[in-house]
Design a protein around this motif. Structure first.
Motif, mmCIF file in Angstrom:
data_model
loop_
_atom_site.group_PDB
_atom_site.id
_atom_site.type_symbol
_atom_site.label_atom_id
_atom_site.label_comp_id
_atom_site.label_asym_id
_atom_site.label_seq_id
_atom_site.Cartn_x
_atom_site.Cartn_y
_atom_site.Cartn_z
ATOM 1 N N MET A 31 7.770 -6.044 5.923
ATOM 2 C CA MET A 31 7.597 -5.977 4.465
ATOM 3 C C MET A 31 6.111 -6.078 4.124
ATOM 4 N N LEU A 32 5.479 -4.900 4.029
ATOM 5 C CA LEU A 32 4.064 -4.888 3.688
ATOM 6 C C LEU A 32 3.845 -5.471 2.295
ATOM 7 N N LEU A 33 2.661 -5.994 2.101
ATOM 8 C CA LEU A 33 2.224 -6.391 0.763
ATOM 9 C C LEU A 33 1.207 -5.335 0.337
ATOM 10 N N ASP A 69 5.707 -6.224 -3.156
ATOM 11 C CA ASP A 69 6.414 -5.977 -1.897
ATOM 12 C C ASP A 69 6.630 -4.481 -1.665
ATOM 13 N N GLU A 70 6.638 -4.138 -0.404
ATOM 14 C CA GLU A 70 6.769 -2.741 0.023
ATOM 15 C C GLU A 70 8.000 -2.044 -0.571
ATOM 16 N N GLN A 130 -0.610 8.859 0.380
ATOM 17 C CA GLN A 130 -0.305 8.647 -1.035
ATOM 18 C C GLN A 130 1.050 7.947 -1.145
ATOM 19 N N THR A 190 7.272 3.337 -7.310
ATOM 20 C CA THR A 190 8.460 3.877 -7.994
ATOM 21 C C THR A 190 9.220 2.816 -8.782
ATOM 22 N N ARG A 246 5.307 3.595 -11.595
ATOM 23 C CA ARG A 246 5.542 5.004 -11.286
ATOM 24 C C ARG A 246 4.255 5.761 -10.955
ATOM 25 N N SER A 247 3.164 5.030 -10.717
ATOM 26 C CA SER A 247 1.902 5.706 -10.409
ATOM 27 C C SER A 247 1.785 6.024 -8.921
ATOM 28 N N TRP A 248 1.261 7.201 -8.649
ATOM 29 C CA TRP A 248 0.848 7.550 -7.293
ATOM 30 C C TRP A 248 -0.573 7.058 -7.076
ATOM 31 N N VAL A 264 -2.551 -2.658 5.835
ATOM 32 C CA VAL A 264 -3.078 -1.903 4.708
ATOM 33 C C VAL A 264 -4.555 -2.269 4.580
ATOM 34 N N LEU A 322 -5.838 7.292 -7.691
ATOM 35 C CA LEU A 322 -6.103 8.707 -7.436
ATOM 36 C C LEU A 322 -7.374 9.107 -8.170
#
Ligand SMILES: [Zn+2]
Lengths: 91, 870
Positions: free
Chosen positions: A1-3, A13-14, A56, A60, A64-66, A78, A84
Motif C-alpha cells: 500500500m503505497l503512500l 493511500d494507493e 501518470q 480517481t 479525479r486529477s491526473w 515513490v 501535469l
C-alpha cells in the motif's frame, strides 16, 4: 500500500489511485503522418526500466486529477509527484 | 510428565478457570495460554500427525507450534489455531486436530477494523522493544507498541516489564496493543496487525484488524530456538528448550521432571539452571561442541548434571511418548522429556517483507537480517544482537526417520528423495517436500531443511539459499480480514429510484456491476422464458416499459464541449443541433469498441452523454485522461449525473397514446416530435426530458425525470396497463434488430466496422480516438471476426459462447447472443464469424450442439425500419 502524494490533496493511500502507465508518451500531432510501424510503436511499446520511471496516475477516488508519479520500479519507492504541465509547458 | 509448580510464574492463582479439551474438563489459571494450562494439567499429547498419524505433543510456546492445533468451540469459534497462542478464558472448549481445521458454519462473532497512524510502530514488547518504545515516546512521538502475548516482556519477562508498559500506556500519544500480531509489512510504513480480543471484552468484537501507517517501524520480535533432526524426534515430550523456559517463567509449569537437554551453544545453560532450580532432575546435557564456556560448565557442576560434550542425540525411544534417548557416544539415557536448542533463530520474517535480506551467519548458525530500509529496522536479538555462537548442528548421523517439518510430516528421507530427483534449490525442495508450507510457516523447519541440504551437498548453507518469507506471517482467517464487510456489506449495492416498485411486482433481479436490475417480471408462476415471451409481445404489439436508470449519464459542458466529443467519439457530434439526439460509439486508441450510447445536444455548450451501465466510470475516466493530459486547452467540464436522473423507456405501438394522455401540453405526434429528437415536457405533472430513441425498433420514448419523481411517473404509466419488462426482454428486442451490446457482442477486439457499424465512423471530421488504428492493415483484414446473424436449421436455441466451425472443422468464430424470438417466430443468434460479412447464406456448425446454422443479416425484424414511428 503505497503512500502517494496527490499534488492537490496531499498524501493518500494507493487504493484511491489508478496507474495510467508511462507518462510523457504524447499523442502524435498528426497520427496519419506516422507509418504503421511508427503508429504501432506509439500504441504498444513502453519503457520498462529497472529503476526510476515517470508514470501518470489519477486520483480517481479523490479529486479525479491526473498527475505525474516518479516511481522506482526496483525499490517500489515513490521518488516524487508533481502536477501535469500546464498547456504549452514541457513535461 | 508436565506439571504445575506450587509457586512462581505470572499466572493469577486466585482466578482458576475451567476449560474442556476433547471432552475432558481441566482447570487452569488466568494468565495461562491453552497450551500452558494443558501442560499444567499434565496434558502433553495433542492430535496425531497429519499424514503419518503419529502421536504428537506440544512442541513450542507461540506461533512456531507445529503440532498443537485445536478447533475452538466456545466461547469463540475458530476453525484451527495453535493452542499455544490461545489465551485461556473460563468455559473455553477446544478439540485437538490432526493438522486440518473444520470451518465454523458462519462466523457470527463481530469483527472490526481501525486505521491508525504513528511516528513509530514497535513490534514486540520484550527488552529491546520496550526500550525503543520508551525512547520514541520520550521524544514526543505518537507510538504504537504491539505485542503478540497477553502480557509484555517477551518469553521470559523481566520483573519490571509490566510496570514499564503500564507507564507507556498512560502516556497521551502511546497506544499499547497486547494480543496483537503484525501479519505483514508493506510499502511506505504500512503494517497490518490483528488484535485478538477474545478475553476481557465479552460482548464486544472478538477480532480487530489494525491498518497502521507509521513513519518508522521497529521490529523487536526476538528469537526462538531451532531444533535438529534425529530418529523419532517427533515423540510427545520433545520440545524446544526456549518454550520449556517460557512455560516455567510465565505459567510455573515444569514440562518434564527428567528432561535431557541437547544444544550446541552456551545460551542454553541459563535455562538448564532455571529448570534445575525449579526441581527438574536432568539426566544429562548433550552438547554437540567439544568445548563449552566455564559458566556453562559451572551450571552443570552446581546441579550435578552430567555434561556430554561432542555428542548429539541419535534417536528417541518410547511408545506413546519419549522414554529414553540414544546418544552418539553409544549411551542410552532414560528421560521423560527432551528439550532442544541447536541455535537461536531470530524471528525477522517481517523484515524480509520489505526487502531486508536475511543472511546466514555461520558463527551463530542462524539467519540474521542484513541492513535496514528508510522506514524499517530490526533491533535486539531479532537483529542478531547477543546471539550465542553455535556449532552447526542439523541432523544426527545416519538419521532416517527424523522429522524436519512436524507440521507437514516431512522427514530427512523426503529431502533425500528430492536431492536424488536432482533438485538443488531450497525453494524447489520446499515445493517438492512441502517443508515450510504448514501453518507454522516453517519457523522451526525452514533453515533446518536448508542446513540438511547444504550438509548433504557439502556446500555452505548460504549457497543453497533459504526459503523466503511472505505475508502473512501467521495464519489469518478470512472472517478477520472481512470484518463487518460480509453479507449485505460485502459490496455496495446500487438500487434505482424504482427498486421498491420492482420488488412489489415480483421482479427477479440480476446484478449488473453493483446495480440491481430487474431481469424479468414473472406473473403467476411463469418461468423466465414464458415471462420474457409475454413481455416481448407486449413491447411489439401493445406497450411496455423498462427502468433504464442505470445507464451512465455524463454532462459535458463548456465552450469546447462539441469539439471535445468529436475527438472522443467516432461520429460527428458538434454539429448535432439543439433538440437532437444521436447514437454514438467510443473506441480505444487501438480502434476497438469500448462503449456506446446516445448524445443529446442541450445547448451549444451542453451535451448529455449516456453510457452503458457497466462503462459509466471507465468512460468518465477516459474523458478526464484526454482532457487533462493531452487537451488541457479545451474548455470542458465533466459531471456524472447518473444518480440524478431516473430514466423510463416506454416502448410499443401504444406508447404514444399512453404518454400523450400523461403529457397533455405537448404534441407527441410523429410530425411534431420526430425520431431522434428530444424535448422538455410535463409528464404526469413532472418536468421531464423526453427523447424519441429506440433500442427495440418499435415506436419508443425515453422519459428522463429527477430521481425523486421517478415513482410518480412510473405509477402514472402503470395505470394505463403498461407491461413492465426487464433486461432479458430488452436483450431479445435489441437482438431482433441486430443492435449490439458492448461487452456481450464485443470483447475488446472488435471495431465498429467489424460490427457492421461502419456508418457510425465519420470520414469527414478530423481526428478522433481510434481513427488511425482503423487504418492499420490488421483492422482492415477481410477475414476479421465480423458480426452476423445466425438462423439454426432446424430451429434450435444455441448456447451463447458456442464455437462455430466450417465444413472442414476449422474454427470460424463463436455465438455472442442467442434468444428465442416471439417476433421472428424462432430462435435467433448473433455471432462473430471470421470474414462473416462475405459469408451471407453460408452454413456453419455449432459442434457442441451439433446444429447447422445459416449466416444471415443480423437485422432479423423489420429491416425497413417501418415500426419506429408507430
Ligand atoms: Zn487528489
Amino acid at each position: 500500500m503505497l503512500l502517494i502524494e496527490c499534488p492537490w490533496c496531499g498524501p493518500r493511500d494507493e487504493i484511491e489511485f489508478v496507474c495510467g502507465g508511462q507518462a510523457g508518451v504524447s499523442y502524435p500531432p498528426d497520427p496519419f503522418a506516422l507509418d504503421d510501424d511508427e503508429w504501432g510503436h506509439y500504441l504498444f511499446v513502453r519503457d520498462n526500466p529497472a529503476g526510476p520511471l515517470a508514470e501518470q496516475w489519477c486520483h480517481t477516488a479523490g479529486c479525479r486529477s491526473w498527475f505525474i508519479v516518479e516511481r522506482d520500479t526496483l525499490t517500489q519507492h515513490v521518488l516524487a509527484t508533481r502536477k501535469l504541465p500546464e498547456a504549452g509547458e514541457e513535461l | 510428565m508436565s506439571r504445575r509448580l506450587a509457586q512462581g510464574g505470572l499466572i493469577n492463582r486466585a482466578r482458576p478457570l475451567r476449560f474442556v479439551v476433547d471432552g475432558q474438563e481441566y482447570t487452569g489459571f488466568e494468565g495461562d495460554t491453552l497450551a500452558s494450562a494443558m501442560l499444567g494439567a499434565g496434558v502433553q499429547r495433542v492430535g496425531d500427525s497429519i499424514r503419518h498419524g503419529r502421536p504428537r505433543g506440544i512442541f513450542g510456546a507461540r506461533w512456531e507450534e507445529p503440532n498443537a492445533m485445536v478447533r475452538l468451540l466456545a466461547p469463540l469459534r475458530e476453525p484451527m489455531v495453535p493452542a499455544t497462542v490461545v489465551d485461556l478464558v473460563d468455559g473455553l472448549e477446544a478439540v485437538t486436530l490432526s493438522g486440518r481445521g473444520v470451518l465454523a458454519p458462519s462466523p457470527r462473532d463481530r469483527r472490526d477494523a481501525v486505521h491508525a497512524h504513528a511516528e513509530t510502530l514497535v513490534i514486540g514488547a520484550g527488552q529491546a522493544g520496550l526500550a525503543a518504545a520508551e525512547r520514541a515516546a520520550g521524544a514526543g512521538q505518537r507510538v504504537i507498541l504491539v505485542d503478540d502475548r497477553a502480557t509484555p516482556g517477551g518469553a521470559i519477562p523481566s520483573p519490571d516489564a509490566a510496570d514499564r508498559v503500564a507507564a507507556l500506556a498512560g502516556r497521551e500519544h502511546v497506544t499499547v496493543l497486547p494480543r496483537t500480531a503484525v501479519i505483514g509489512l508493506y510499502d511506505d510504513g504500512y503494517a497490518i496487525a490483528i488484535e485478538r480480543r477474545d478475553t476481557g471484552h465479552a460482548g464486544a468484537e472478538v477480532r480487530r484488524v489494525w491498518r497502521i501507517r507509521a513513519a518508522s517501524i521497529v521490529i523487536a520480535t526476538g528469537t526462538i530456538d531451532r531444533p535438529y533432526a534425529f530418529d523419532n524426534n517427533d515423540l510427545p515430550g520433545i520440545m524446544l528448550l526456549g518454550a520449556a523456559h517460557e512455560y516455567l517463567a510465565r505459567a510455573a509449569v515444569l514440562v518434564a521432571d527428567a528432561p535431557v537437554i541437547s544444544t550446541a551453544h552456551d545460551g542454553s545453560y541459563e535455562t538448564v539452571d532455571a529448570l534445575a532450580r525449579a526441581g527438574a532432575r536432568l539426566p544429562a546435557v548433550v552438547d554437540a561442541r567439544d568445548e563449552v564456556s566455564s559458566d556453562a560448565r559451572s551450571v552443570c557442576d552446581r546441579h550435578s548434571i552430567p555434561l556430554k560434550l561432542g555428542t548429539v542425540i541419535t534417536s528417541a525411544h518410547g511408545d506413546r511418548r519419549v522414554e529414553a534417548v540414544s546418544t552418539s557416544d553409544g549411551d542410552r539415557l532414560p528421560c521423560d522429556g527432551v528439550l532442544l536448542s541447536a541455535a537461536r533463530a531470530p524471528q525477522a520474517a517481517l523484515a524480509s517483507h520489505v526487502g531486508i535480506p536475511l543472511a546466514y551467519e555461520r558463527a551463530v548458525a542462524a539467519l540474521v537480517p542484513d541492513g535496514e530500509t528508510d522506514r524499517v529496522r530490526v533491533i535486539g536479538s531479532a537483529a542478531g544482537e547477543g546471539l550465542p555462537e553455535a556449532a552447526e548442528l542439523w541432523c544426527a548421523p545416519d538419521a532416517e526417520h527424523a522429522y524436519v517439518d512436524l507440521s507437514r510430516d516431512s522427514t530427512v528421507a523426503d529431502i533425500d528423495v528430492a536431492l536424488d530427483a536432482g533438485l538443488r534449490s531450497v525453494e524447489h525442495i520446499k515445493r517438492f517436500t512441502t517443508i515450510g508450507t504448514g501453518p507454522d510457516q516453517g519457523r522451526t523447519s525452514g533453515l533446518l531443511a536448508a542446513g540438511i541440504v547444504a550438509e548433504r551437498l557439502g556446500r555452505p548453507v548460504g549457497d543453497v539459499g533459504v526459503p523466503r518469507s511472505r505475508p502473512p506471517v501467521i495464519p489469518v482467517s478470512f472472517a478477520d480480514l472481512a470484518g463487518r464487510r460480509t453479507g449485505d456489506l460485502a459490496d455496495p449495492v446500487r438500487r434505482t429510484a424504482l427498486h421498491s416498485r420492482h420488488v412489489e411486482r415480483g421482479a427477479i433481479f440480476e446484478d449488473v456491476g453493483q446495480w440491481k436490475r430487474p431481469r424479468y417480471f414473472p406473473r403467476g408462476g411463469e418461468a423466465m422464458g414464458e415471462a420474457v415471451r409475454r413481455e416481448c409481445i407486449a413491447a411489439r404489439t401493445d406497450v411496455a416499459m423498462m427502468d433504464a436508470s442505470t445507464l451512465g449519464i455524463i454532462e459535458v459542458t463548456g465552450p469546447d464541449a462539441g469539439p471535445f466529443l468529436d475527438r472522443m467519439y467516432t461520429n460527428r457530434l458538434s454539429t448535432l443541433g439543439i433538440g437532437r439526439v444521436r447514437y454514438t460509439m467510443m473506441c480505444g486508441l487501438d480502434g476497438m469498441v469500448t462503449d456506446d450510447g446516445t448524445v443529446m445536444c442541450i445547448d451549444d455548450e451542453h451535451f448529455r452523454v449516456s453510457t452503458t451501465t457497466g462503462g459509466a466510470a471507465a468512460v468518465l475516466d477516459a474523458m478526464e485522461l484526454w482532457l487533462q493530459t493531452e487537451w488541457p486547452e479545451l474548455r470542458v467540464h465533466l459531471t456524472s449525473t447518473t444518480d440524478h436522473w431516473a430514466t423510463i423507456a416506454l416502448v410499443g405501438p401504444r406508447s404514444r397514446d399512453v404518454l400523450q394522455t400523461l403529457t397533455p401540453d405537448t404534441d407527441l405526434s410523429a410530425a411534431a416530435f420526430e425520431f431522434m429528437r428530444w424535448r422538455r415536457a410535463q409528464v404526469a405533472g413532472i418536468d421531464a426530458v423526453v427523447s424519441r430513441v429506440s433500442f427495440s425498433g418499435e415506436l419508443a420514448f425515453e422519459i428522463h425525470v429527477p430521481w425523486w419523481a421517478a415513482a410518480r411517473v412510473w405509477d402514472a404509466l402503470a395505470e394505463h396497463d403498461v407491461t413492465p419488462y426487464g433486461t432479458e426482454t430488452m436483450h431479445v428486442l435489441r437482438a431482433e434488430k441486430g443492435f449490439v451490446i458492448v461487452g456481450q457482442d464485443t470483447d475488446g477486439t472488435v471495431t465498429p466496422i467489424d460490427l457492421g457499424y461502419g456508418w457510425i465512423v465519420s470520414n469527414k471530421k478530423g481526428d478522433f480516438i481510434g481513427k488511425r488504428s482503423l487504418a492499420r492493415p490488421d483492422t482492415r483484414r477481410p477475414d476479421r471476426p465480423q458480426l452476423v446473424g445466425l438462423l439454426t436449421e432446424p430451429p434450435a436455441l444455441l448456447d451463447e459462447g458456442a464455437a462455430l466451425v466450417d465444413a472442414d472443422g476449422s474454427l470460424l468464430g463463436h455465438v455472442t447472443s442467442s434468444y428465442d424470438s416471439a417476433a421472428v417466430g424462432r430462435p435467433i443468434a448473433l455471432a462473430l464469424v471470421r470474414g462473416g460479412h462475405a459469408r451471407m447464406g453460408a452454413t456453419v456448425t455449432a459442434p457442441t450442439d451439433g446444429v447447422s446454422c445459416r449466416i444471415v443479416d443480423p437485422v432479423f425484424y423489420d429491416p425497413e425500419g417501418r415500426r419506429r414511428d408507430g
